[in-house]
Design an enzyme around this catalytic site. Structure first.
Site, PDB file in Angstrom:
ATOM      1  N   ASN A 187      -0.674  -5.070  12.241  1.00 49.79           N
ATOM      2  CA  ASN A 187       0.756  -4.746  12.140  1.00 49.79           C
ATOM      3  C   ASN A 187       1.174  -4.369  10.722  1.00 49.79           C
ATOM      4  O   ASN A 187       2.067  -3.539  10.549  1.00 49.79           O
ATOM      5  CB  ASN A 187       1.551  -5.964  12.638  1.00 49.79           C
ATOM      6  CG  ASN A 187       3.001  -5.922  12.222  1.00 49.79           C
ATOM      7  OD1 ASN A 187       3.789  -5.151  12.774  1.00 49.79           O
ATOM      8  ND2 ASN A 187       3.368  -6.723  11.229  1.00 49.79           N
ATOM      9  N   THR A 203      14.479  -4.960  11.372  1.00 48.09           N
ATOM     10  CA  THR A 203      13.723  -5.881  10.513  1.00 48.09           C
ATOM     11  C   THR A 203      14.232  -5.731   9.082  1.00 48.09           C
ATOM     12  O   THR A 203      15.070  -4.864   8.798  1.00 48.09           O
ATOM     13  CB  THR A 203      12.212  -5.564  10.554  1.00 48.09           C
ATOM     14  OG1 THR A 203      12.009  -4.259   9.991  1.00 48.09           O
ATOM     15  CG2 THR A 203      11.678  -5.593  11.980  1.00 48.09           C
ATOM     16  N   VAL A 209      -4.238  -6.738   3.028  1.00 45.46           N
ATOM     17  CA  VAL A 209      -5.185  -6.071   3.935  1.00 45.46           C
ATOM     18  C   VAL A 209      -5.771  -4.783   3.353  1.00 45.46           C
ATOM     19  O   VAL A 209      -6.606  -4.143   3.996  1.00 45.46           O
ATOM     20  CB  VAL A 209      -4.558  -5.797   5.324  1.00 45.46           C
ATOM     21  CG1 VAL A 209      -4.307  -7.078   6.086  1.00 45.46           C
ATOM     22  CG2 VAL A 209      -3.289  -4.952   5.210  1.00 45.46           C
ATOM     23  N   LYS A 239       0.910   7.131  10.505  1.00 46.16           N
ATOM     24  CA  LYS A 239       1.174   6.607  11.848  1.00 46.16           C
ATOM     25  C   LYS A 239       0.446   7.430  12.923  1.00 46.16           C
ATOM     26  O   LYS A 239      -0.025   6.873  13.929  1.00 46.16           O
ATOM     27  CB  LYS A 239       2.681   6.555  12.108  1.00 46.16           C
ATOM     28  CG  LYS A 239       3.400   5.506  11.244  1.00 46.16           C
ATOM     29  CD  LYS A 239       2.794   4.119  11.417  1.00 46.16           C
ATOM     30  CE  LYS A 239       3.570   3.009  10.751  1.00 46.16           C
ATOM     31  NZ  LYS A 239       2.897   1.706  10.839  1.00 46.16           N
ATOM     32  N   ASP A 265      -0.456 -12.599   5.742  1.00 43.83           N
ATOM     33  CA  ASP A 265       0.519 -11.796   5.005  1.00 43.83           C
ATOM     34  C   ASP A 265       0.182 -11.846   3.521  1.00 43.83           C
ATOM     35  O   ASP A 265      -0.365 -12.835   3.031  1.00 43.83           O
ATOM     36  CB  ASP A 265       1.956 -12.301   5.231  1.00 43.83           C
ATOM     37  CG  ASP A 265       2.990 -11.195   5.056  1.00 43.83           C
ATOM     38  OD1 ASP A 265       3.564 -10.742   6.074  1.00 43.83           O
ATOM     39  OD2 ASP A 265       3.213 -10.756   3.904  1.00 43.83           O
ATOM     40  N   TYR A 312       4.243   8.960   5.635  1.00 44.55           N
ATOM     41  CA  TYR A 312       4.555   7.957   6.667  1.00 44.55           C
ATOM     42  C   TYR A 312       4.142   8.452   8.067  1.00 44.55           C
ATOM     43  O   TYR A 312       3.332   7.794   8.739  1.00 44.55           O
ATOM     44  CB  TYR A 312       6.030   7.534   6.597  1.00 44.55           C
ATOM     45  CG  TYR A 312       6.299   6.327   7.482  1.00 44.55           C
ATOM     46  CD1 TYR A 312       5.961   5.043   7.070  1.00 44.55           C
ATOM     47  CD2 TYR A 312       6.835   6.477   8.754  1.00 44.55           C
ATOM     48  CE1 TYR A 312       6.160   3.942   7.897  1.00 44.55           C
ATOM     49  CE2 TYR A 312       7.041   5.378   9.585  1.00 44.55           C
ATOM     50  CZ  TYR A 312       6.705   4.110   9.147  1.00 44.55           C
ATOM     51  OH  TYR A 312       6.898   3.033   9.974  1.00 44.55           O
TER      52      TYR A 312
HETATM   53  N1  NAD Z   1      11.105  -1.576  11.519  1.00 44.53           N
HETATM   54  C1  NAD Z   1      10.952  -0.395  12.117  1.00 44.53           C
HETATM   55  O1  NAD Z   1      11.943   0.322  12.417  1.00 44.53           O
HETATM   56  C2  NAD Z   1       9.565   0.103  12.472  1.00 44.53           C
HETATM   57  C3  NAD Z   1       9.456   1.222  13.316  1.00 44.53           C
HETATM   58  C4  NAD Z   1       8.200   1.698  13.654  1.00 44.53           C
HETATM   59  C5  NAD Z   1       7.063   1.061  13.177  1.00 44.53           C
HETATM   60  N2  NAD Z   1       7.202  -0.007  12.363  1.00 44.53           N
HETATM   61  C6  NAD Z   1       5.951  -0.628  11.864  1.00 44.53           C
HETATM   62  O2  NAD Z   1       5.919  -1.995  12.207  1.00 44.53           O
HETATM   63  C7  NAD Z   1       5.126  -2.716  11.249  1.00 44.53           C
HETATM   64  C8  NAD Z   1       5.912  -3.927  10.772  1.00 44.53           C
HETATM   65  O3  NAD Z   1       7.126  -3.483  10.198  1.00 44.53           O
HETATM   66  P1  NAD Z   1       8.414  -4.411  10.040  1.00 44.53           P
HETATM   67  O4  NAD Z   1       9.585  -3.524  10.206  1.00 44.53           O
HETATM   68  O5  NAD Z   1       8.262  -5.614  10.863  1.00 44.53           O
HETATM   69  O6  NAD Z   1       8.298  -4.736   8.467  1.00 44.53           O
HETATM   70  P2  NAD Z   1       8.687  -5.979   7.560  1.00 44.53           P
HETATM   71  O7  NAD Z   1       8.850  -5.369   6.210  1.00 44.53           O
HETATM   72  O8  NAD Z   1       9.770  -6.812   8.147  1.00 44.53           O
HETATM   73  O9  NAD Z   1       7.345  -6.857   7.575  1.00 44.53           O
HETATM   74  C9  NAD Z   1       6.132  -6.349   7.119  1.00 44.53           C
HETATM   75  C10 NAD Z   1       5.270  -7.520   6.638  1.00 44.53           C
HETATM   76  O10 NAD Z   1       3.977  -6.986   6.308  1.00 44.53           O
HETATM   77  C11 NAD Z   1       3.559  -7.536   5.077  1.00 44.53           C
HETATM   78  N3  NAD Z   1       2.639  -6.611   4.429  1.00 44.53           N
HETATM   79  C12 NAD Z   1       2.922  -5.359   3.981  1.00 44.53           C
HETATM   80  N4  NAD Z   1       1.842  -4.827   3.406  1.00 44.53           N
HETATM   81  C13 NAD Z   1       0.859  -5.761   3.511  1.00 44.53           C
HETATM   82  C14 NAD Z   1      -0.486  -5.791   3.079  1.00 44.53           C
HETATM   83  N5  NAD Z   1      -1.038  -4.763   2.430  1.00 44.53           N
HETATM   84  N6  NAD Z   1      -1.222  -6.886   3.364  1.00 44.53           N
HETATM   85  C15 NAD Z   1      -0.673  -7.929   4.022  1.00 44.53           C
HETATM   86  N7  NAD Z   1       0.599  -7.967   4.419  1.00 44.53           N
HETATM   87  C16 NAD Z   1       1.360  -6.889   4.165  1.00 44.53           C
HETATM   88  C17 NAD Z   1       4.844  -7.742   4.294  1.00 44.53           C
HETATM   89  O11 NAD Z   1       4.697  -8.693   3.245  1.00 44.53           O
HETATM   90  C18 NAD Z   1       5.817  -8.179   5.375  1.00 44.53           C
HETATM   91  O12 NAD Z   1       5.839  -9.586   5.524  1.00 44.53           O
HETATM   92  C19 NAD Z   1       4.782  -1.708  10.148  1.00 44.53           C
HETATM   93  O13 NAD Z   1       3.480  -1.196  10.370  1.00 44.53           O
HETATM   94  C20 NAD Z   1       5.820  -0.623  10.347  1.00 44.53           C
HETATM   95  O14 NAD Z   1       5.420   0.642   9.851  1.00 44.53           O
HETATM   96  C21 NAD Z   1       8.413  -0.523  11.996  1.00 44.53           C
END
Ligand code: NAD
Length: 249
Positions: free
Chosen positions: A97, A189, A72, A159, A45, A155
């Site tokens: 992720n 989240t 990343v 995706k 992270d 966005y």
């Molecule tokens: N929460 C939702 O409703 C949802 C729905 C569909 C898809 N997603 C996808 O799921 C994935 C995780 O989302 P989440 O809701 O768990 O988010 P979150 O914000 O709870 O966690 C994301 C984590 O990724 C880390 N991060 C972000 N950019 C980064 C980078 N460049 N390098 C390293 N770490 C990085 C952040 O510091 C954070 O700890 C994402 O790709 C998001 O688009 C989420």
């Protein structure tokens, strides 16, 4: 960690998985449950505190994990993070992720770099380290872009691109890796804080047959199934986990 009756998903205990963005949300749950099914987890992270908290959680439960601070989107940081992860043993599994929240203020080109460029960067660097038999990866996409339109423009574009890239890997890199993706719907989240109680949230949740968001834990099990040897003939699919939202629109 193999408690009696616990599902192990066919993983060989001690093999290593990298989970990016594992300091929060879906990534954190995936890391915790990966450790629970016997994997050693490299918890990546950009947020060092978040990663450390995930590692503590895993270690307190008796699992094995190491925290790796890395952005990343940066080549040098990805290389250093891969080297640190490889010290735990052959990295057979990867969960891409990490990705920006739709509320982030990014212009389109920056967002492409953060949302899909980063997944390609990590994957390319990981595969370049040489073949590991039975290697598998899961990319975290979304219903956005793959099944519905959403805003801002970048966005759903990133995706959908993730799924295009996943299909490329599944079709052309099957010698090196089995590649699949998940499409979470609304997931509870940090980035969705307050959403369920907002007017928009109530309206949308009312249209989802299960009338609630997913927990990150629920999404993580879909990810881990696709990653696991139990899914050895599953290659190039998008697993939708949205409580039936998109089939009812
Ligand atoms: N929460 C939702 O409703 C949802 C729905 C569909 C898809 N997603 C996808 O799921 C994935 C995780 O989302 P989440 O809701 O768990 O988010 P979150 O914000 O709870 O966690 C994301 C984590 O990724 C880390 N991060 C972000 N950019 C980064 C980078 N460049 N390098 C390293 N770490 C990085 C952040 O510091 C954070 O700890 C994402 O790709 C998001 O688009 C989420």
């Amino acid at each position: 960690m193999a408690a009696t009756g616990q599902v192990m998903l066919g993983f060989t205990p001690g093999e290593t998985v990298i989970v990016t963005g594992a300091g929060s949300g879906i990534g954190r749950s995936t890391a915790i449950n990966a450790a629970a099914v016997g994997l050693t987890v490299a918890v990546w992270d950009v947020n060092a505190d978040g990663a450390a908290a995930t590692v503590r959680n895993i270690q307190q439960a008796g699992g094995k994990a190491v925290s790796v601070t890395a952005n990343v989107t940066d080549d040098a940081q990805v290389e250093a993070a891969l080297a640190a992860s490889a010290q735990m043993g052959n990295v057979r599994y990867l969960v891409n992720n990490a990705g920006p929240a739709s509320a982030a203020e990014l212009d389109f080109d920056q967002a492409m770099l953060a949302g899909i460029g980063s997944m390609r960067r990590v994957t390319t660097a990981w595969l370049a380290r040489g073949p590991v038999s039975g290697a598998a990866l899961v990319n975290v996409a979304s219903v956005a872009g793959n099944l519905i339109g959403s805003a801002p423009d970048w966005y759903p574009a990133t995706k959908a691109a993730i799924m295009g890239y996943t299909r490329h890997l599944a079709a052309y890199r099957a010698d090196a890796v089995r590649a699949n993706a998940v499409a979470p719907g609304l997931t509870d989240t940090a980035r969705m804080a307050g959403y369920a109680d907002s007017d928009l949230g109530k309206r949308i949740l009312g249209r989802i047959p299960l009338h609630r968001m997913a927990s990150p834990d629920e999404i993580s099990w879909g990810i881990l199934f696709l990653l696991s040897p139990l899914a050895s003939y599953v290659n190039g699919i998008l697993l939708t986990m949205d409580g039936g939202w998109t089939i009812t629109q």
